[in-house]
Design a protein around this motif. Structure first.
Motif, PDB file in Angstrom:
ATOM      1  N   ASP A 125       0.850  -1.189   0.000  1.00  0.00           N
ATOM      2  CA  ASP A 125       0.000   0.000   0.000  1.00  0.00           C
ATOM      3  C   ASP A 125       0.888   1.242   0.000  1.00  0.00           C
ATOM      4  N   CYS A 126       0.755   2.044  -1.052  1.00  0.00           N
ATOM      5  CA  CYS A 126       1.582   3.249  -1.189  1.00  0.00           C
ATOM      6  C   CYS A 126       0.905   4.495  -0.623  1.00  0.00           C
ATOM      7  N   HIS A 127      -0.390   4.439  -0.359  1.00  0.00           N
ATOM      8  CA  HIS A 127      -1.144   5.570   0.204  1.00  0.00           C
ATOM      9  C   HIS A 127      -0.998   6.848  -0.625  1.00  0.00           C
ATOM     10  N   GLY A 128      -0.769   6.716  -1.923  1.00  0.00           N
ATOM     11  CA  GLY A 128      -0.626   7.889  -2.762  1.00  0.00           C
ATOM     12  C   GLY A 128       0.637   8.684  -2.497  1.00  0.00           C
ATOM     13  N   ARG A 129       1.637   8.062  -1.876  1.00  0.00           N
ATOM     14  CA  ARG A 129       2.854   8.790  -1.509  1.00  0.00           C
ATOM     15  C   ARG A 129       3.856   8.892  -2.655  1.00  0.00           C
ATOM     16  N   PHE A 130       3.635   8.143  -3.719  1.00  0.00           N
ATOM     17  CA  PHE A 130       4.500   8.251  -4.897  1.00  0.00           C
ATOM     18  C   PHE A 130       3.960   9.343  -5.817  1.00  0.00           C
ATOM     19  N   THR A 131       4.847  10.140  -6.365  1.00  0.00           N
ATOM     20  CA  THR A 131       4.477  10.943  -7.531  1.00  0.00           C
ATOM     21  C   THR A 131       4.459  10.010  -8.743  1.00  0.00           C
ATOM     22  N   PRO A 132       3.841  10.414  -9.854  1.00  0.00           N
ATOM     23  CA  PRO A 132       3.900   9.567 -11.047  1.00  0.00           C
ATOM     24  C   PRO A 132       5.328   9.212 -11.454  1.00  0.00           C
ATOM     25  N   ALA A 133       6.254  10.154 -11.320  1.00  0.00           N
ATOM     26  CA  ALA A 133       7.645   9.879 -11.695  1.00  0.00           C
ATOM     27  C   ALA A 133       8.249   8.793 -10.807  1.00  0.00           C
TER      28      ALA A 133
END
Length: 382
Positions: A183-191
């Motif tokens: 689960d990344c929780h939206g912590r990644f940017t697309p890059a």
């Protein structure tokens, strides 16, 4: 039959329960909450109660239409979550009125067992290994863990290595016959997502969840194309319209939350929409017993269900747990990592009303999520 009373209860660790009572004594329970904003959802339920008092509780779909579409300003997490809890409670009443489990009212069961996964906390590989071993010992065949903590806008080599090390540790502990999700929780940017996802492929996670924020849905198609790993998302999407572009992008697994995305009524429609795209359904549910009971009822009647999240022993919960507010834990007794279909009417869970009322009288448990910052002082995704 008429609705005569609607009450809400704010209880630890971070949940809001809704109780709907009818003039013939039937009571239904729901779980309308935005974690960290429960009081705001409580106010929305009180506004919706103005319309519902005196209405026939069995007109569930009509009430859903009125609550979601009769207002000029619509949607969003607060209103959708308020509707979700009310909708759960109305389905609970309907099941009790017809003396049938909700899954029977949804068309009948398509399965007798639902595979569930357990959460594993810990930041270090040794902690992960211990946590995973404990869940395997408890009979679970799948676990989920956080992919990372705070992440730089473009992940450093060390940050990427840390994510990969977590995946490697999970696979080593589980072997080839069990599954894990990240689960990344939206912590990644697309890059960052494009950089990390291919490196996870050798460890074959079941899926990688919420690699980017919901507002970056426009990047999902390119991420799906770049990722050899199935992608999942949806806990912060609140209706069918929001899931359409996610599915059009090729997302493999949708994760609507029964307490956020309009309740049983809307989530069944989201699951059907996903099925038309060949996508699988894995409801988000790190919440309480009512939300989980509602999720399981939908899952038993949904052909494209993949797996169910549940919060028993989750590291997020303090002061209370999944079984703290139920009279009978049997509906949540997992057998070899699976929930077993029951025949109790309604949602199939008996709420300990005395415990709920006592917990609501203690106002000290109001929960707020942490605020994270990067080393330069700017806000970071939690």
């Amino acid at each position: 039959m008429k609705i005569t009373r609607i009450e809400t209860f704010l209880v630890p660790p971070r949940w809001l329960f809704c109780r709907i009572e009818t003039d013939d004594g039937l009571v239904g329970w729901g779980e309308p909450v935005v974690e960290g904003r429960a009081e705001v959802v409580r106010a929305a339920v009180e506004v919706f109660a103005e319309y519902l008092i005196g209405q026939d509780p069995l007109r569930i779909q009509d009430h859903w239409q009125v609550l979601t579409k009769a207002g000029f300003y619509r949607d969003g997490p607060v209103l959708s979550s308020a509707v979700a809890g009310i909708d759960q409670a109305l389905w609970d009443i309907a099941g009790k009125a017809y003396d049938a489990p909700v899954h029977a009212l949804l068309g009948g069961p398509v399965r007798d067992l639902i595979r569930v996964y357990a959460w594993v906390g810990g930041d270090e590989p040794d902690e992960l290994a211990d946590g995973i071993a404990a869940q395997v010992e408890a009979g679970f065949t799948a676990v989920k863990l956080n992919a990372c903590g705070r992440m730089s806008p473009i992940a450093s080599s060390a940050e990427v290595d840390a994510v990969v090390a977590r995946a490697a540790a999970a696979r080593e502990c589980l072997g080839p016959d069990r599954d894990f999700a990240l689960d990344c929780h939206g912590r990644f940017t697309p890059a960052t997502a494009r950089r990390v996802l291919p490196e996870l492929a050798p460890f074959r996670p079941l899926f990688v969840e919420e690699p980017v924020l919901p507002e970056h849905q426009h990047a999902l198609a390119s991420l799906v194309e770049a990722s050899p790993v199935p992608l999942a998302t949806g806990e912060r999407i609140y209706g069918r319209a929001g899931f359409l572009p996610v599915l059009q992008a090729g997302t493999a697994v949708v994760q609507p939350d029964l307490s956020h995305a309009g309740g049983i009524s809307e989530v069944t429609r989201i699951a059907s929409l996903a099925d038309t795209f060949g996508a699988l359904f894995a409801p988000h549910c790190p919440l309480g017993p009512i939300a989980l009971a509602a999720s399981l009822q939908v899952g038993f009647a949904t052909p494209n269900l993949l797996i169910q999240e549940q919060s028993l022993g989750i590291h997020y919960n303090k002061d209370a747990d999944l079984l703290s507010y139920v009279v009978d834990p049997e509906p949540f007794r997992f057998v070899d990592g699976h929930a077993v279909r029951g025949q109790q009417p309604g949602l199939g869970v008996t709420v300990d009303e005395a415990a709920v009322r006592a917990a609501d009288r203690d106002a000290a448990h109001k929960w707020r999520n942490p605020v994270w910052r990067h080393p330069d002082g700017t806000l970071a995704e939690w």
